[in-house]
Design a protein around this motif. Structure first.
Motif, short mmCIF file in Angstrom:
data_model
loop_
_atom_site.label_atom_id
_atom_site.label_comp_id
_atom_site.label_asym_id
_atom_site.label_seq_id
_atom_site.Cartn_x
_atom_site.Cartn_y
_atom_site.Cartn_z
N HIS A 249 0.83 -1.20 0.00
CA HIS A 249 0.00 0.00 0.00
C HIS A 249 0.87 1.26 0.00
O HIS A 249 1.78 1.39 0.83
CB HIS A 249 -0.90 0.05 1.23
CG HIS A 249 -1.60 1.38 1.38
ND1 HIS A 249 -2.61 1.79 0.54
CD2 HIS A 249 -1.39 2.42 2.25
CE1 HIS A 249 -3.01 3.00 0.87
NE2 HIS A 249 -2.28 3.40 1.92
N GLU A 254 -2.54 3.04 -6.63
CA GLU A 254 -3.61 2.08 -6.33
C GLU A 254 -3.97 1.31 -7.61
O GLU A 254 -4.44 1.92 -8.58
CB GLU A 254 -4.84 2.81 -5.80
CG GLU A 254 -6.01 1.90 -5.45
CD GLU A 254 -5.67 0.89 -4.37
OE1 GLU A 254 -6.11 -0.27 -4.50
OE2 GLU A 254 -4.95 1.25 -3.41
N PRO A 255 -3.72 0.00 -7.70
CA PRO A 255 -3.10 -0.84 -6.67
C PRO A 255 -1.60 -0.57 -6.55
O PRO A 255 -1.00 0.00 -7.45
CB PRO A 255 -3.38 -2.25 -7.17
CG PRO A 255 -3.46 -2.11 -8.65
CD PRO A 255 -4.09 -0.77 -8.90
N SER A 256 -1.02 -1.05 -5.44
CA SER A 256 0.41 -0.86 -5.17
C SER A 256 1.09 -2.21 -4.98
O SER A 256 0.44 -3.21 -4.66
CB SER A 256 0.61 -0.01 -3.91
OG SER A 256 -0.06 1.22 -4.02
N HIS A 289 -2.49 6.91 -8.46
CA HIS A 289 -3.82 7.10 -7.86
C HIS A 289 -4.58 8.17 -8.67
O HIS A 289 -4.02 9.21 -9.01
CB HIS A 289 -3.67 7.54 -6.41
CG HIS A 289 -4.90 7.37 -5.60
ND1 HIS A 289 -6.03 8.14 -5.78
CD2 HIS A 289 -5.20 6.49 -4.58
CE1 HIS A 289 -6.96 7.78 -4.92
NE2 HIS A 289 -6.48 6.77 -4.18
#
Length: 339
Positions: A249, A254-256, A289
């Motif tokens: 995270h 996002e996603p990571s 993101h």
């Protein structure tokens, strides 16, 4: 008066032949030809000569003056030639003597690997971007989806100069600045120094280097991210390099994910270098993101992107099997000469 003129000429020649330096010659010029010199004194007496004697004595005086001036120039030339000959003799180079070895410096191991990484990404079509090391809070945190109350700020251990100005904790602010000034497509890497209030030990330093990358374009996917970083690892560590991605995270992606490379010491079996894991973490990454894109006036419905970041020191440590990060900064030639 003729006898006096001849005597002056003879005396000047004899004195100039014995002169050894430029000051000696200048002193003789003043003595014989100066305003109060011997020849000038004779010429002042010409007013008492008859009309018949005056031109004869005047002509002789001019000859004497010309002879003395010529002798002065000859004496000066002789002294200069003698000085040059002595200088050349003193500075003679003995070509049979052994030469002195010139000690040349070389690139620091951090710079060597950084140049390799730059070449890898330049070959993929990326450009290199730079930004300020003293940064605004907005670029370092808020634009990256880290508002004032975000808990991730606590783990950054930031050096604040004022409430709004700080030493950057990452090179991600460069990515924000690039997105503000340049619209997609964007492909950049951002290497540079960063600062965090960490205690200095074998794996931490308050000053270190990061290399972050950013790609923003239409239809960019996680598959593009994985393919890019797998290619990077193979070019840096060799074609046999194996990588894996683990969920993670980060507030700005996002996603990571975290990317590991299989330990090149034990081949994944577990050893001292990889601490028994068989894998070594080398960077964090993820899809940009949507809020970060919006903060930079890029429409997340039209564009997508990925970002990644790695610590240069840790990449170099794993590249050369170095176990103490402090060695990079101590300027110990015994260490540096190995590279």
């Amino acid at each position: 008066m003729k006898q006096q003129l001849e005597a002056i000429r003879a005396a000047a020649r004899q004195a100039l032949e014995q002169a050894a330096t430029e000051p000696d010659i200048e002193a003789l010029r003043v003595r014989f030809l100066g305003k109060k010199g011997e020849l000038t004194g004779i010429l002042k007496q010409m007013g008492g000569l008859s009309a018949e004697e005056r031109p004869v004595i005047g002509q002789l005086a001019n000859q004497v003056r010309a002879d003395i001036e010529g002798a002065i120039e000859s004496a000066r030339a002789h002294i200069k030639e003698k000085a040059l000959a002595e200088k050349l003799k003193a500075e003679t180079l003995d070509v049979t003597m052994p030469g002195k070895q010139q000690i040349l410096g070389h690139k620091h191991p951090l710079d060597k690997v950084l140049d390799e990484i730059k070449e890898i990404f330049l070959g993929m079509g990326y450009s290199v971007a730079e930004g300020p090391e003293v940064e605004y809070d907005y670029y370092n945190f808020e634009a990256l989806n880290l508002p004032k109350d975000h808990p991730a700020r606590d783990t950054q251990d930031t050096f604040y100069i004022t409430d709004n100005i700080l030493l950057r904790t990452q090179t991600s602010p460069v990515q924000v600045r690039v997105m503000e000034k340049q619209k997609p497509p964007i492909r950049v890497i951002a290497p540079g120094r960063v600062y965090r209030s960490d205690a200095l030990d074998a794996t931490h330093s308050p000053v270190f280097h990061q290399i972050e990358g950013l790609v923003v374009d239409k239809d960019v996917t996680m598959g593009d991210l994985k393919g890019t970083l797998e290619e990077f690892a193979k070019r840096l560590y060799g074609e046999e390099a194996v990588v894996r991605f683990r969920p993670h995270h980060f507030p700005f992606t996002e996603p990571s994910a975290e990317m590991d490379v299989m330990c090149f010491e034990c081949g994944g079996k577990g050893c001292r270098l990889c601490k028994g894991e068989g894998w070594i973490e080398i960077l964090g990454c993820g899809m940009v993101h949507p809020k970060v894109l919006q903060n930079c006036d890029i429409d997340p419905e039209e564009y997508s992107g990925f970002a990644f970041g790695m610590g240069l020191e840790r990449v170099v440590m794993r590249r050369y099997g170095i176990t103490d990060l402090r060695l990079f900064y101590e300027n110990d030639l015994r260490f540096l000469h190995q590279f």
